[in-house]
Structure formats: C-alpha cells, structure tokens
Design a protein around this motif. Sequence first.
Motif, PDB file in Angstrom:
ATOM      1  N   ARG A  61       0.811  -1.223   0.000  1.00  0.00           N
ATOM      2  CA  ARG A  61       0.000   0.000   0.000  1.00  0.00           C
ATOM      3  C   ARG A  61       0.847   1.277   0.000  1.00  0.00           C
ATOM      4  O   ARG A  61       0.445   2.283  -0.557  1.00  0.00           O
ATOM      5  CB  ARG A  61      -0.914   0.017   1.216  1.00  0.00           C
ATOM      6  N   VAL A  62       2.005   1.227   0.678  1.00  0.00           N
ATOM      7  CA  VAL A  62       2.805   2.445   0.844  1.00  0.00           C
ATOM      8  C   VAL A  62       4.133   2.426   0.100  1.00  0.00           C
ATOM      9  O   VAL A  62       4.845   3.430   0.089  1.00  0.00           O
ATOM     10  CB  VAL A  62       3.057   2.747   2.342  1.00  0.00           C
ATOM     11  N   GLY A  63       4.508   1.299  -0.509  1.00  0.00           N
ATOM     12  CA  GLY A  63       5.809   1.201  -1.162  1.00  0.00           C
ATOM     13  C   GLY A  63       6.913   1.067  -0.126  1.00  0.00           C
ATOM     14  O   GLY A  63       6.650   0.804   1.053  1.00  0.00           O
ATOM     15  N   PHE A  64       8.134   1.237  -0.568  1.00  0.00           N
ATOM     16  CA  PHE A  64       9.296   1.179   0.329  1.00  0.00           C
ATOM     17  C   PHE A  64      10.048   2.497   0.267  1.00  0.00           C
ATOM     18  O   PHE A  64      10.299   3.029  -0.823  1.00  0.00           O
ATOM     19  CB  PHE A  64      10.277   0.070  -0.081  1.00  0.00           C
ATOM     20  N   THR A  65      10.418   2.994   1.429  1.00  0.00           N
ATOM     21  CA  THR A  65      11.280   4.165   1.530  1.00  0.00           C
ATOM     22  C   THR A  65      12.406   3.843   2.498  1.00  0.00           C
ATOM     23  O   THR A  65      12.272   2.972   3.364  1.00  0.00           O
ATOM     24  CB  THR A  65      10.519   5.398   2.055  1.00  0.00           C
ATOM     25  N   ALA A  66      13.498   4.566   2.367  1.00  0.00           N
ATOM     26  CA  ALA A  66      14.614   4.415   3.302  1.00  0.00           C
ATOM     27  C   ALA A  66      14.247   5.056   4.625  1.00  0.00           C
ATOM     28  O   ALA A  66      13.367   5.919   4.699  1.00  0.00           O
ATOM     29  CB  ALA A  66      15.863   5.070   2.725  1.00  0.00           C
ATOM     30  N   ARG A  67      14.934   4.648   5.668  1.00  0.00           N
ATOM     31  CA  ARG A  67      14.666   5.231   6.991  1.00  0.00           C
ATOM     32  C   ARG A  67      15.138   6.681   7.077  1.00  0.00           C
ATOM     33  O   ARG A  67      14.608   7.469   7.834  1.00  0.00           O
ATOM     34  CB  ARG A  67      15.367   4.407   8.083  1.00  0.00           C
ATOM     35  N   ALA A  68      16.172   7.016   6.309  1.00  0.00           N
ATOM     36  CA  ALA A  68      16.687   8.389   6.308  1.00  0.00           C
ATOM     37  C   ALA A  68      16.900   8.831   4.861  1.00  0.00           C
ATOM     38  O   ALA A  68      18.028   8.970   4.400  1.00  0.00           O
ATOM     39  CB  ALA A  68      17.985   8.465   7.109  1.00  0.00           C
ATOM     40  N   PRO A  69      15.810   9.056   4.137  1.00  0.00           N
ATOM     41  CA  PRO A  69      15.938   9.360   2.706  1.00  0.00           C
ATOM     42  C   PRO A  69      16.698  10.652   2.411  1.00  0.00           C
ATOM     43  O   PRO A  69      17.249  10.803   1.327  1.00  0.00           O
ATOM     44  CB  PRO A  69      14.490   9.448   2.225  1.00  0.00           C
ATOM     45  N   SER A 110      19.773   5.240   7.261  1.00  0.00           N
ATOM     46  CA  SER A 110      20.537   5.275   6.024  1.00  0.00           C
ATOM     47  C   SER A 110      19.621   5.656   4.871  1.00  0.00           C
ATOM     48  O   SER A 110      18.403   5.521   4.961  1.00  0.00           O
ATOM     49  CB  SER A 110      21.182   3.901   5.807  1.00  0.00           C
ATOM     50  N   PRO A 111      20.214   6.115   3.761  1.00  0.00           N
ATOM     51  CA  PRO A 111      19.395   6.482   2.606  1.00  0.00           C
ATOM     52  C   PRO A 111      19.074   5.289   1.699  1.00  0.00           C
ATOM     53  O   PRO A 111      18.525   5.470   0.623  1.00  0.00           O
ATOM     54  CB  PRO A 111      20.287   7.489   1.876  1.00  0.00           C
TER      55      PRO A 111
END
Length: 185
Positions: free
Chosen positions: A21-29, A49-50
């Motif tokens: 539903r939300v995709g994937f993002t890095a914890r610290a983009p 990390s990015p």
Amino acid sequence: MATFYKGAGIGTHWHTHDSRRVGFTARAPGTAPTTEALVSHIAVGTAESPYISLTRSYAVAWHYAVFSSKQEPGPNKPAYVYEVEIDDSLPHGLNLLDPAKEVVHILPQPLRGIMNLDYMEDLLGGQTPQPPNPEEGFSPDVERQLIALVFAERDAEVLAHGYIPPFCVKHRFEVEFSRSDLPLL
C-alpha cells in the motif's frame, strides 16, 4: 524485469507498514548516499541510512524475516517476505546499486588481491609475510569495507536509493518458523 525480496520480521517497520500500500522508503531518505553510508548500512546494520536493502534470494529474505522477528513467527502471527519486481526502466528517482561493486572501488589497491589470487601472488612474490603484531588486524575502515563486501555477496544484496512504489510490490508471503522443527543434536 528483475525480482527482489525483502524480509520483514514481526515488530519491524515493514511488518506493521504494508508496502503493498505504501511502497518502500529508506529510513533516512534525506541522508547523502555516500559509499561510507552504504558500507555502514551493510556492515553495521545502520538503520538511519538512505538505502533500502533488497536481496535476489528468497531464502535470505526468509531468514531475515524469521530471525529479525521480536517473537517466533507462527500460523497466527507470521513474518513476511515481500516480492518486489522492478522493471529495467526504473521508476523515476529510483537507483539500484550493487554494493559489492561500490565497495570494491574504495578498497586499498593491494586488498583487491583477495578477489584475484594471481594478482595476490604477484604482489607477494610468492611469499606470505606476517605482520609484526598479528593481534592488529586491518584498520577499522578497511575491516568495515571488507565486512560490507562479504555480507553483500553472502546476502545477494542490492541496495535501492529512492522510493519503491507500491505497484512494484507484487506479493507478501506469510512465513513462519518453529524451533521444534530443528533437529536434535
């Protein structure tokens, strides 16, 4: 089209946030995507990390899902393995990196002999000298770089920098594990 996997243990961010539903993002983009950040992400497990870790191996993702869980995954509370398909024409702003290739470029030249034995033999002239103080290993930076290289190869790891949209997430498999399934020694 390439297929990747990502394990999500019980109690982890991707277990509670459904990437379908939300995709994937890095914890610290917003963090700079440097090689040092890449090394730290892999060798130390830096969460801030990015990068987004993916693997080409379902088995590796399964292992991460099961063994990073805060409790043992079972039929009533499974861990997850996400299957991610990314087309060769990457979504806008998404870059895929082979961490082994990124790390090998920053290793000091003689350490490349580890991957090329002919080069190492030429470098050493057929000798195998030992350091004056064998307790001293590699410098901390080189050691972390080598750890990152080994872990990246071991895990068939690919790092994503950018956003992986939900349409790339094709499946979320429920996985479980019972310690009673282990053989007695």
